[in-house]
Design a protein around this motif. Sequence first.
Motif, PDB file in Angstrom:
ATOM      1  N   MET A   1       0.826  -1.170   0.000  1.00 50.21           N
ATOM      2  CA  MET A   1       0.000   0.000   0.000  1.00 50.21           C
ATOM      3  C   MET A   1       0.884   1.253   0.000  1.00 50.21           C
ATOM      4  N   GLU A   2       0.479   2.208  -0.820  1.00 51.23           N
ATOM      5  CA  GLU A   2       1.266   3.430  -0.956  1.00 51.23           C
ATOM      6  C   GLU A   2       0.974   4.380   0.198  1.00 51.23           C
ATOM      7  N   ASN A   3       2.033   5.066   0.581  1.00 55.81           N
ATOM      8  CA  ASN A   3       1.927   6.012   1.691  1.00 55.81           C
ATOM      9  C   ASN A   3       1.496   7.371   1.125  1.00 55.81           C
ATOM     10  N   PRO A   4       0.363   7.954   1.561  1.00 55.51           N
ATOM     11  CA  PRO A   4      -0.075   9.252   1.018  1.00 55.51           C
ATOM     12  C   PRO A   4       0.870  10.386   1.418  1.00 55.51           C
ATOM     13  N   HIS A   5       1.550  10.248   2.526  1.00 53.98           N
ATOM     14  CA  HIS A   5       2.506  11.290   2.939  1.00 53.98           C
ATOM     15  C   HIS A   5       3.699  11.337   1.991  1.00 53.98           C
ATOM     16  N   GLU A   6       4.137  10.166   1.526  1.00 49.96           N
ATOM     17  CA  GLU A   6       5.258  10.138   0.579  1.00 49.96           C
ATOM     18  C   GLU A   6       4.860  10.792  -0.740  1.00 49.96           C
ATOM     19  N   GLU A   7       3.642  10.575  -1.173  1.00 53.66           N
ATOM     20  CA  GLU A   7       3.171  11.199  -2.413  1.00 53.66           C
ATOM     21  C   GLU A   7       3.146  12.721  -2.265  1.00 53.66           C
ATOM     22  N   LYS A   8       2.631  13.217  -1.137  1.00 57.05           N
ATOM     23  CA  LYS A   8       2.608  14.670  -0.909  1.00 57.05           C
ATOM     24  C   LYS A   8       4.026  15.219  -0.841  1.00 57.05           C
ATOM     25  N   GLN A   9       4.914  14.492  -0.173  1.00 54.01           N
ATOM     26  CA  GLN A   9       6.305  14.949  -0.071  1.00 54.01           C
ATOM     27  C   GLN A   9       6.963  14.975  -1.447  1.00 54.01           C
ATOM     28  N   ALA A  10       6.674  13.996  -2.277  1.00 54.36           N
ATOM     29  CA  ALA A  10       7.239  13.958  -3.628  1.00 54.36           C
ATOM     30  C   ALA A  10       6.732  15.145  -4.449  1.00 54.36           C
ATOM     31  N   VAL A  11       5.443  15.467  -4.320  1.00 55.60           N
ATOM     32  CA  VAL A  11       4.877  16.617  -5.021  1.00 55.60           C
ATOM     33  C   VAL A  11       5.532  17.906  -4.526  1.00 55.60           C
ATOM     34  N   TYR A  12       5.684  18.018  -3.205  1.00 55.29           N
ATOM     35  CA  TYR A  12       6.317  19.219  -2.644  1.00 55.29           C
ATOM     36  C   TYR A  12       7.767  19.352  -3.101  1.00 55.29           C
ATOM     37  N   LEU A  13       8.496  18.249  -3.083  1.00 53.39           N
ATOM     38  CA  LEU A  13       9.887  18.280  -3.545  1.00 53.39           C
ATOM     39  C   LEU A  13       9.969  18.675  -5.014  1.00 53.39           C
ATOM     40  N   GLU A  14       9.061  18.169  -5.815  1.00 57.20           N
ATOM     41  CA  GLU A  14       9.047  18.517  -7.238  1.00 57.20           C
ATOM     42  C   GLU A  14       8.801  20.013  -7.431  1.00 57.20           C
ATOM     43  N   ARG A  15       7.865  20.562  -6.659  1.00 55.41           N
ATOM     44  CA  ARG A  15       7.582  22.000  -6.743  1.00 55.41           C
ATOM     45  C   ARG A  15       8.788  22.814  -6.265  1.00 55.41           C
ATOM     46  N   ILE A  16       9.429  22.367  -5.187  1.00 49.66           N
ATOM     47  CA  ILE A  16      10.618  23.074  -4.673  1.00 49.66           C
ATOM     48  C   ILE A  16      11.723  23.059  -5.717  1.00 49.66           C
ATOM     49  N   ILE A  17      11.961  21.914  -6.334  1.00 53.59           N
ATOM     50  CA  ILE A  17      13.014  21.809  -7.346  1.00 53.59           C
ATOM     51  C   ILE A  17      12.693  22.698  -8.544  1.00 53.59           C
ATOM     52  N   LYS A  18      11.430  22.705  -8.971  1.00 52.06           N
ATOM     53  CA  LYS A  18      11.022  23.540 -10.107  1.00 52.06           C
ATOM     54  C   LYS A  18      11.220  25.023  -9.790  1.00 52.06           C
ATOM     55  N   ASN A  19      10.824  25.438  -8.571  1.00 56.46           N
ATOM     56  CA  ASN A  19      11.001  26.839  -8.168  1.00 56.46           C
ATOM     57  C   ASN A  19      12.480  27.201  -8.011  1.00 56.46           C
ATOM     58  N   ALA A  20      13.280  26.252  -7.507  1.00 56.95           N
ATOM     59  CA  ALA A  20      14.720  26.499  -7.382  1.00 56.95           C
ATOM     60  C   ALA A  20      15.354  26.660  -8.760  1.00 56.95           C
ATOM     61  N   ASP A  21      14.919  25.861  -9.728  1.00 60.38           N
ATOM     62  CA  ASP A  21      15.431  25.992 -11.103  1.00 60.38           C
ATOM     63  C   ASP A  21      15.071  27.359 -11.695  1.00 60.38           C
ATOM     64  N   LYS A  22      13.823  27.785 -11.465  1.00 58.04           N
ATOM     65  CA  LYS A  22      13.408  29.108 -11.949  1.00 58.04           C
ATOM     66  C   LYS A  22      14.234  30.209 -11.290  1.00 58.04           C
ATOM     67  N   CYS A  23      14.464  30.064  -9.995  1.00 53.86           N
ATOM     68  CA  CYS A  23      15.260  31.060  -9.262  1.00 53.86           C
ATOM     69  C   CYS A  23      16.694  31.088  -9.792  1.00 53.86           C
ATOM     70  N   LEU A  24      17.276  29.926 -10.031  1.00 53.19           N
ATOM     71  CA  LEU A  24      18.634  29.843 -10.569  1.00 53.19           C
ATOM     72  C   LEU A  24      18.707  30.487 -11.950  1.00 53.19           C
ATOM     73  N   GLU A  25      17.715  30.251 -12.786  1.00 52.64           N
ATOM     74  CA  GLU A  25      17.684  30.858 -14.123  1.00 52.64           C
ATOM     75  C   GLU A  25      17.581  32.383 -14.022  1.00 52.64           C
ATOM     76  N   ALA A  26      16.752  32.872 -13.096  1.00 55.76           N
ATOM     77  CA  ALA A  26      16.621  34.320 -12.914  1.00 55.76           C
ATOM     78  C   ALA A  26      17.941  34.926 -12.440  1.00 55.76           C
ATOM     79  N   ILE A  27      18.649  34.229 -11.558  1.00 56.14           N
ATOM     80  CA  ILE A  27      19.948  34.726 -11.071  1.00 56.14           C
ATOM     81  C   ILE A  27      20.964  34.741 -12.200  1.00 56.14           C
ATOM     82  N   ARG A  28      20.937  33.724 -13.057  1.00 60.46           N
ATOM     83  CA  ARG A  28      21.849  33.711 -14.211  1.00 60.46           C
ATOM     84  C   ARG A  28      21.560  34.883 -15.151  1.00 60.46           C
TER      85      ARG A  28
END
Length: 94
Positions: free
Chosen positions: A1-28
């Motif tokens: 059985m899949e853990n719903p907390h892991e799914e939420k954490q994966a979604v949050y990590l994906e959003r954090i990584i996407k925002n960090a990439d955007k921030c890095l591009e803006a800094i460049r």
Amino acid sequence: MENPHEEKQAVYLERIIKNADKCLEAIRELNASIEAICVSNHDVHVASELFENYRRNVSWNLKQHPMPEPVMLEQRLPNETEPAESPAASPKRT
């Protein structure tokens, strides 16, 4: 059985990584813009250094060789009691 907390954490990590990439591009982009500004201001910086050196040289030379005091010439105003001679007013000699 899949853990719903892991799914939420994966979604949050994906959003954090996407925002960090955007921030890095803006800094460049910001770094590239600042570099372009610095390159375009180089000529102004060189000119300001030249004028500063010129100002220091002029100041040093004026201290070494002070300029003489200005000479004030006396201005003579026409005397109102003596009429100015004009060619028509002078007596004719014959």
